[in-house]
Design a protein around this motif. Structure first.
Motif, PDB file in Angstrom:
ATOM      1  N   UNK A  93      48.259  33.497  41.652  1.00 50.13           N
ATOM      2  CA  UNK A  93      48.780  34.723  42.256  1.00 50.13           C
ATOM      3  C   UNK A  93      48.238  35.901  41.465  1.00 50.13           C
ATOM      4  N   UNK A  94      47.707  36.884  42.182  1.00 50.18           N
ATOM      5  CA  UNK A  94      47.185  38.071  41.521  1.00 50.18           C
ATOM      6  C   UNK A  94      47.689  39.303  42.258  1.00 50.18           C
ATOM      7  N   UNK A  95      48.224  40.266  41.519  1.00 53.68           N
ATOM      8  CA  UNK A  95      48.656  41.502  42.145  1.00 53.68           C
ATOM      9  C   UNK A  95      47.471  42.435  42.316  1.00 53.68           C
ATOM     10  N   UNK A  96      47.350  42.991  43.496  1.00 53.51           N
ATOM     11  CA  UNK A  96      46.251  43.908  43.789  1.00 53.51           C
ATOM     12  C   UNK A  96      46.187  44.168  45.275  1.00 53.51           C
ATOM     13  N   UNK A  97      45.373  45.127  45.647  1.00 55.27           N
ATOM     14  CA  UNK A  97      45.194  45.477  47.056  1.00 55.27           C
ATOM     15  C   UNK A  97      43.754  45.201  47.456  1.00 55.27           C
ATOM     16  N   UNK A  98      43.589  44.393  48.471  1.00 60.78           N
ATOM     17  CA  UNK A  98      42.244  44.094  48.961  1.00 60.78           C
ATOM     18  C   UNK A  98      41.759  45.270  49.799  1.00 60.78           C
ATOM     19  N   UNK A  99      40.607  45.782  49.406  1.00 62.97           N
ATOM     20  CA  UNK A  99      40.025  46.933  50.102  1.00 62.97           C
ATOM     21  C   UNK A  99      39.172  46.498  51.280  1.00 62.97           C
ATOM     22  N   UNK A 100      38.403  45.430  51.086  1.00 68.70           N
ATOM     23  CA  UNK A 100      37.502  44.987  52.149  1.00 68.70           C
ATOM     24  C   UNK A 100      37.047  43.570  51.853  1.00 68.70           C
ATOM     25  N   UNK A 101      36.423  42.966  52.847  1.00 66.17           N
ATOM     26  CA  UNK A 101      35.800  41.654  52.688  1.00 66.17           C
ATOM     27  C   UNK A 101      34.487  41.656  53.447  1.00 66.17           C
ATOM     28  N   UNK A 102      33.543  40.885  52.944  1.00 66.06           N
ATOM     29  CA  UNK A 102      32.215  40.823  53.552  1.00 66.06           C
ATOM     30  C   UNK A 102      31.818  39.372  53.750  1.00 66.06           C
TER      31      UNK A 102
END
Length: 341
Positions: A93-102
């Motif tokens: 588990x990692x706290x963070x916000x995903x900005x985008x995926x490619x």
């Protein structure tokens, strides 16, 4: 089970720009759908990373309901238990916000967070949920999930036999008023600028004892910080212990949009009530290797339904990976004819 440059068993993984960590599945969103999906995948011996922004939709609510064996539990407690269970099977588990995926040429996905971290995934499970966009009435947001409600199956029992107001923001308000009448005989429909009901609709409301109040609701009346009524633009306060609103349900779809997955309008009885990401029953989207579960694709799903959808999508994801691994094994297999001559 794939994990290049594995991180420690607990805690946050360490970014490595030269060689990003690779997981079988990255789960974007750590609510009930995401955690149950991650649990299923971890138990299937997949390497799993859950990236969670820490903004659950039901955070304002003190209790959740309709979840067998968990009825009345604090939503935060459910998530804490879920994170511990995922970690117990080796999931991260990692706290963070995903900005985008490619999508990469080799079939994997690069996932980028807002703090510049990049990880690689063979598959993506997106469970980012939705945003409840409330009507523009002062004070609603402050009491949202407390006395300002929307779902009778979530909160109806808690306000049974109390005065309940319905804030009309569209054609669904009549249905809401009749629905909430199941839990209390003290229901008031605030037209709030909506057209007055026609004769047939008014007769149906009258038959069930549902009052209709004209004029706009300008704010809330509070007693010791708790809702006590709806304040009309005229200054009149109509008592109510709960005020029901119909939010616009907007899918949190930024990461999916970056992959080319589009949202669609959710239309009920000819009225658009929000957006969702279309998928098949196992969560498959228009992009191969990307699945969704929970409120991002089903805006009506309660917690228990979102959790169940996470299991389905995870099982289908594991099946996808198995098919890929069988194909790779066949391609790599050395046959006797290869050594002939």
């Amino acid at each position: 089970m794939t994990r290049e440059n594995p991180a420690p068993a607990t805690g946050e993984s360490t970014p490595n720009a030269a060689a990003p960590e690779t997981y079988d599945v990255v789960v974007v969103g750590g609510g009930a759908a995401g955690l149950n999906g991650a649990l299923t995948l971890a138990r299937a011996r997949r390497s799993v990373l859950v990236i969670d922004a820490g903004r659950p939709r039901n955070a304002p609510a003190e209790h959740m309901h309709g979840y067998l064996s968990r009825d009345g539990e604090d939503p935060a407690a459910l998530l804490a238990t879920g994170r511990a269970e995922v970690a117990a099977y080796g999931g991260r588990i990692s706290q963070g916000t995903v900005e985008s995926a490619t999508a990469l040429p080799d079939g994997r996905f690069e996932v980028l967070t807002t703090d510049g971290r990049a990880v690689l995934a063979r598959r993506l499970l997106v469970t980012t949920g939705l945003v409840d966009e409330l009507p523009d009435v002062p004070g609603l947001a402050d009491r949202w999930g407390k006395e300002v409600l929307h779902c009778p199956y979530c909160h109806g029992w808690e306000v049974r036999d109390q005065a309940v107001g319905i804030l009309a923001t569209g054609p669904m308000a009549i249905h809401q008023a009749q629905m909430w009448r199941q839990w209390t005989d003290d229901v008031t429909l605030f037209l709030h600028g909506s057209p007055a009901p026609d004769d047939e609709t008014r007769a149906a409301l009258d038959a069930r004892g549902i009052r209709v109040v004209e004029g706009r609701v300008a704010g809330l009346a509070l007693d010791a910080g708790v809702l006590s009524g709806a304040r009309l633009a005229s200054g009149e306060v109509v008592p109510c212990a709960a005020l029901v609103v119909a939010p616009r349900f907007t899918a949190r779809s930024a990461v999916l949009t970056s992959l080319g997955v589009e949202t669609e309008d959710q239309v009920v009885d000819g009225v658009t009530i929000g957006t969702f990401v279309p998928s098949d029953p196992q969560g498959a989207t228009s992009v191969p290797g990307v699945r969704v579960a929970g409120n991002v694709t089903n805006i009506m799903a309660q917690v228990v339904a979102a959790a169940a959808a996470g299991v389905q999508a995870a099982a289908a994801t594991n099946g996808d990976l198995i098919i890929e691994e069988v194909r790779q094994a066949l391609a790599a297999r050395t046959t006797p004819s290869a050594h002939a001559g």
